[in-house]
Design a protein around this motif. Structure first.
Motif, PDB file in Angstrom:
ATOM      1  N   GLU A   1       7.865  -7.151  -3.871  1.00 36.16           N
ATOM      2  CA  GLU A   1       7.245  -6.158  -4.744  1.00 36.16           C
ATOM      3  C   GLU A   1       6.804  -4.942  -3.937  1.00 36.16           C
ATOM      4  O   GLU A   1       6.382  -5.063  -2.790  1.00 36.16           O
ATOM      5  N   THR A   2       6.862  -3.846  -4.579  1.00 36.60           N
ATOM      6  CA  THR A   2       6.429  -2.618  -3.916  1.00 36.60           C
ATOM      7  C   THR A   2       4.926  -2.468  -4.108  1.00 36.60           C
ATOM      8  O   THR A   2       4.339  -3.049  -5.027  1.00 36.60           O
ATOM      9  N   PRO A   3       4.287  -1.681  -3.248  1.00 38.65           N
ATOM     10  CA  PRO A   3       2.846  -1.493  -3.386  1.00 38.65           C
ATOM     11  C   PRO A   3       2.448  -0.920  -4.747  1.00 38.65           C
ATOM     12  O   PRO A   3       1.397  -1.248  -5.281  1.00 38.65           O
ATOM     13  N   LEU A   4       3.319  -0.143  -5.358  1.00 38.26           N
ATOM     14  CA  LEU A   4       3.005   0.440  -6.664  1.00 38.26           C
ATOM     15  C   LEU A   4       2.946  -0.638  -7.745  1.00 38.26           C
ATOM     16  O   LEU A   4       2.058  -0.652  -8.594  1.00 38.26           O
ATOM     17  N   GLU A   5       3.886  -1.603  -7.706  1.00 29.92           N
ATOM     18  CA  GLU A   5       3.894  -2.696  -8.677  1.00 29.92           C
ATOM     19  C   GLU A   5       2.658  -3.588  -8.491  1.00 29.92           C
ATOM     20  O   GLU A   5       2.068  -4.071  -9.456  1.00 29.92           O
ATOM     21  N   GLU A   6       2.262  -3.827  -7.239  1.00 30.29           N
ATOM     22  CA  GLU A   6       1.064  -4.632  -6.972  1.00 30.29           C
ATOM     23  C   GLU A   6      -0.175  -3.944  -7.544  1.00 30.29           C
ATOM     24  O   GLU A   6      -1.046  -4.588  -8.130  1.00 30.29           O
ATOM     25  N   GLN A   7      -0.271  -2.630  -7.387  1.00 33.85           N
ATOM     26  CA  GLN A   7      -1.415  -1.904  -7.908  1.00 33.85           C
ATOM     27  C   GLN A   7      -1.448  -1.970  -9.435  1.00 33.85           C
ATOM     28  O   GLN A   7      -2.517  -2.104 -10.035  1.00 33.85           O
ATOM     29  N   ARG A   8      -0.261  -1.909 -10.087  1.00 30.65           N
ATOM     30  CA  ARG A   8      -0.197  -1.963 -11.538  1.00 30.65           C
ATOM     31  C   ARG A   8      -0.679  -3.332 -12.028  1.00 30.65           C
ATOM     32  O   ARG A   8      -1.415  -3.440 -12.993  1.00 30.65           O
ATOM     33  N   GLN A   9      -0.269  -4.443 -11.364  1.00 31.43           N
ATOM     34  CA  GLN A   9      -0.695  -5.780 -11.767  1.00 31.43           C
ATOM     35  C   GLN A   9      -2.202  -5.950 -11.547  1.00 31.43           C
ATOM     36  O   GLN A   9      -2.904  -6.526 -12.371  1.00 31.43           O
ATOM     37  N   THR A  10      -2.722  -5.439 -10.457  1.00 31.60           N
ATOM     38  CA  THR A  10      -4.154  -5.525 -10.179  1.00 31.60           C
ATOM     39  C   THR A  10      -4.939  -4.734 -11.217  1.00 31.60           C
ATOM     40  O   THR A  10      -5.974  -5.182 -11.701  1.00 31.60           O
ATOM     41  N   ALA A  11      -4.433  -3.578 -11.600  1.00 31.08           N
ATOM     42  CA  ALA A  11      -5.100  -2.751 -12.610  1.00 31.08           C
ATOM     43  C   ALA A  11      -5.097  -3.459 -13.953  1.00 31.08           C
ATOM     44  O   ALA A  11      -6.079  -3.399 -14.699  1.00 31.08           O
ATOM     45  N   ASP A  12      -3.990  -4.158 -14.301  1.00 33.51           N
ATOM     46  CA  ASP A  12      -3.934  -4.903 -15.559  1.00 33.51           C
ATOM     47  C   ASP A  12      -4.990  -6.019 -15.571  1.00 33.51           C
ATOM     48  O   ASP A  12      -5.652  -6.239 -16.579  1.00 33.51           O
ATOM     49  N   LEU A  13      -5.152  -6.734 -14.423  1.00 35.30           N
ATOM     50  CA  LEU A  13      -6.151  -7.806 -14.349  1.00 35.30           C
ATOM     51  C   LEU A  13      -7.560  -7.242 -14.450  1.00 35.30           C
ATOM     52  O   LEU A  13      -8.413  -7.797 -15.143  1.00 35.30           O
ATOM     53  N   ASP A  14      -7.823  -6.137 -13.760  1.00 36.22           N
ATOM     54  CA  ASP A  14      -9.158  -5.533 -13.822  1.00 36.22           C
ATOM     55  C   ASP A  14      -9.476  -5.073 -15.238  1.00 36.22           C
ATOM     56  O   ASP A  14     -10.577  -5.281 -15.737  1.00 36.22           O
ATOM     57  N   THR A  15      -8.522  -4.473 -15.915  1.00 39.11           N
ATOM     58  CA  THR A  15      -8.728  -3.997 -17.277  1.00 39.11           C
ATOM     59  C   THR A  15      -8.978  -5.175 -18.218  1.00 39.11           C
ATOM     60  O   THR A  15      -9.851  -5.119 -19.086  1.00 39.11           O
ATOM     61  N   ARG A  16      -8.253  -6.271 -18.042  1.00 35.19           N
ATOM     62  CA  ARG A  16      -8.412  -7.451 -18.883  1.00 35.19           C
ATOM     63  C   ARG A  16      -9.829  -8.021 -18.721  1.00 35.19           C
ATOM     64  O   ARG A  16     -10.482  -8.370 -19.702  1.00 35.19           O
ATOM     65  N   TRP A  17     -10.331  -8.121 -17.482  1.00 32.34           N
ATOM     66  CA  TRP A  17     -11.672  -8.660 -17.253  1.00 32.34           C
ATOM     67  C   TRP A  17     -12.742  -7.730 -17.824  1.00 32.34           C
ATOM     68  O   TRP A  17     -13.754  -8.183 -18.348  1.00 32.34           O
TER      69      TRP A  17
END
Length: 128
Positions: free
Chosen positions: A4-20
């Motif tokens: 995975e590229t760093p951009l995809e990792e940031q998008r997944q982390t942002a999705d988890l933060d938004t969900r919480w």
């Protein structure tokens, strides 16, 4: 699979933060709503809102002894009179009360057997 590229990792982390954030916000709103609902229900059912407590105008005076020493002397005199007089202890069972001096004299005349039972023990009926 490609790394995975760093951009995809940031998008997944942002999705988890938004969900919480959404979960915590929803829980907080639910807790606040439940609290407000219970407060409203309590005021509605118990009628606490607007109730006034009226303090008593005057308290009753305490009931104290006016003469404690005199009361104690009267109590002692009453007890002494009971110890020095004849009377019924239990009329139904035929028990009488005699003066204490007379009772002590009766015990003294009995001598060594003063505290023996008044009636001899009953023996069980062998026929039973």
């Amino acid at each position: 699979m490609a790394p995975e590229t760093p951009l995809e990792e940031q998008r997944q982390t942002a999705d988890l933060d938004t969900r919480w954030i959404v979960i915590v916000a929803a829980g907080t709103l639910l807790l606040v709503g439940a609290t407000l609902g219970l407060v409203w229900l309590f005021e509605r059912v118990a009628g606490v809102h607007g109730a006034e407590v009226i303090p008593p105008a005057a308290f009753a005076p305490p009931r104290l002894q006016s003469d404690p020493a005199g009361d104690f002397r009267a109590y002692q005199a009453e007890q002494r009179a009971r110890l020095e007089a004849y009377g019924w202890a239990d009329r139904e069972r035929g028990l009488v009360r005699i003066p204490i001096e007379r009772a002590m004299g009766m015990i003294a005349t009995r001598g060594a057997g003063a505290y023996d039972p008044l009636d001899p023990p009953r023996r069980p009926d062998p026929r039973r």
